[in-house]
Design a protein around this motif. Sequence first.
Motif, mmCIF file in Angstrom:
data_model
loop_
_atom_site.group_PDB
_atom_site.id
_atom_site.type_symbol
_atom_site.label_atom_id
_atom_site.label_comp_id
_atom_site.label_asym_id
_atom_site.label_seq_id
_atom_site.Cartn_x
_atom_site.Cartn_y
_atom_site.Cartn_z
ATOM 1 N N MET A 195 -4.029 2.777 -11.212
ATOM 2 C CA MET A 195 -4.298 2.211 -9.889
ATOM 3 C C MET A 195 -3.492 2.938 -8.803
ATOM 4 O O MET A 195 -3.995 3.184 -7.704
ATOM 5 C CB MET A 195 -3.958 0.722 -9.881
ATOM 6 N N ASP A 196 -2.258 3.297 -9.121
ATOM 7 C CA ASP A 196 -1.439 4.043 -8.150
ATOM 8 C C ASP A 196 -2.011 5.434 -7.897
ATOM 9 O O ASP A 196 -1.971 5.930 -6.769
ATOM 10 C CB ASP A 196 0.004 4.147 -8.647
ATOM 11 N N ASP A 207 0.813 -1.217 0.000
ATOM 12 C CA ASP A 207 0.000 0.000 0.000
ATOM 13 C C ASP A 207 0.848 1.268 0.000
ATOM 14 O O ASP A 207 2.079 1.216 -0.067
ATOM 15 C CB ASP A 207 -1.001 -0.023 1.158
ATOM 16 N N GLN A 208 0.175 2.419 0.078
ATOM 17 C CA GLN A 208 0.844 3.714 -0.041
ATOM 18 C C GLN A 208 1.772 4.010 1.130
ATOM 19 O O GLN A 208 2.662 4.867 1.022
ATOM 20 C CB GLN A 208 -0.190 4.851 -0.182
ATOM 21 N N CYS A 248 -3.999 -1.227 12.437
ATOM 22 C CA CYS A 248 -3.674 -0.884 11.057
ATOM 23 C C CYS A 248 -3.295 0.596 10.969
ATOM 24 O O CYS A 248 -3.723 1.403 11.795
ATOM 25 C CB CYS A 248 -4.865 -1.150 10.135
ATOM 26 N N HIS A 249 -2.517 0.953 9.957
ATOM 27 C CA HIS A 249 -2.164 2.361 9.820
ATOM 28 C C HIS A 249 -3.392 3.167 9.362
ATOM 29 O O HIS A 249 -4.348 2.609 8.797
ATOM 30 C CB HIS A 249 -0.967 2.537 8.891
ATOM 31 N N PRO A 250 -3.409 4.482 9.594
ATOM 32 C CA PRO A 250 -4.635 5.269 9.435
ATOM 33 C C PRO A 250 -5.119 5.476 8.007
ATOM 34 O O PRO A 250 -6.200 6.040 7.813
ATOM 35 C CB PRO A 250 -4.287 6.608 10.090
ATOM 36 N N LYS A 251 -4.376 5.033 7.007
ATOM 37 C CA LYS A 251 -4.862 5.139 5.638
ATOM 38 C C LYS A 251 -5.282 3.788 5.076
ATOM 39 O O LYS A 251 -5.442 3.620 3.867
ATOM 40 C CB LYS A 251 -3.795 5.780 4.743
ATOM 41 N N TYR A 297 -4.534 -2.452 -5.749
ATOM 42 C CA TYR A 297 -4.257 -3.157 -6.997
ATOM 43 C C TYR A 297 -3.486 -4.410 -6.621
ATOM 44 O O TYR A 297 -2.308 -4.355 -6.293
ATOM 45 C CB TYR A 297 -3.449 -2.257 -7.930
ATOM 46 N N MET A 298 -4.160 -5.555 -6.644
ATOM 47 C CA MET A 298 -3.648 -6.768 -6.022
ATOM 48 C C MET A 298 -3.328 -7.856 -7.031
ATOM 49 O O MET A 298 -3.998 -7.992 -8.057
ATOM 50 C CB MET A 298 -4.665 -7.279 -5.009
#
Length: 346
Positions: free
Chosen positions: A237-238, A85-86, A331-334, A254-255
């Motif tokens: 997707m990014d 993820d980001q 989990c992280h906040p995003k 995008y998996m």
Amino acid sequence: MESAIPLHLKTQRTRHKRVPDDYQPPYPSFVARYKPGVVRVVMAYFGVQYRDVAPAAAMEALAAIGERFAGEGGPTHWDRAHYVDQAGYTNVVSAAYWDDIARFDAWFEPSREAWTGKGREEIGTFIEVLRPAVARHETLFSSLGRPEGVAVIADGMSGEVQEHAYWGGMRDRIPLSQSDPMTPGGVPELIRDGARLRVKAHDNLCLIRSGQDWSDTEASERKLYLDDVEPVLREGMDFLRDDGLVIGCYANRYMQVLAAGSRASEKSYGQSWWKSLAALERWAESHPTHVKIFGAAMKYLSTLGPSAKLRLYHEVTVAAADEQFFEYLSCHPKTGMLAAVQSAGA
């Protein structure tokens, strides 16, 4: 030529389709058909999140949810995929599908407690569930013979359908669109339950899972897809992953689908949460990132014609407020729908 909307879900149309009744699509596509007795389906995403190399706790959690899927009341079908993820975290997501709400409800509560009820060192876990009425849901496949996602639990596939290959076809395939604009209502809220964070989203939240399968392609077609189409798709997707909030995309993944033994397969899918179907439509019709994806895909398909072996599909749901459940632990906040709320100030 069939309608994508099954006969038992046809109603008096008060909202017009985007094409005339005699429209003929330029190529064939198909939709999943459920038994008429199926009034609701379940799409449940169980995610595990970690940095860098998978810790033992992640492997244990994935094995445990796999065992629960195989147990009493488990899903009719499930698959597993991963992405980074980001924030640089690896996420492994198991997507599970039911067509029996009572069976899911009996299975879900103990499984939920096992998944997000207690923290594990080095990993986060999350659950994202939609349980839509079938009138709030549509699918589309470029070819027959290999259903994916929620279509695996359907009774079968349609013949060639009319409502595709034009802007607006996605909406026209959703039975509820015959009479309802499916406008979003409300804003996402964060609810704290001890260490668990739940997101209460809003009415008419939209989910799309849009997949690609190039496992049947031969060398030249595979090279064309991986060199000319996939990089453009990844760029789009990014964009949705990193900057989608400004256009109404709460979160995008995008998996790459994982085969047996957690090996990467030659399948991928994008899964994204949207404020509304209208926001998704605007991105698809006019945003530069999707215009590039569409252009690359059309060039690819026009080059290969009927000999193309690439398989494409999607499923789109517009869910009522009471058909949604989002829960996150460590989990992280995003992560997922957490990105839709201001968790730091809540």
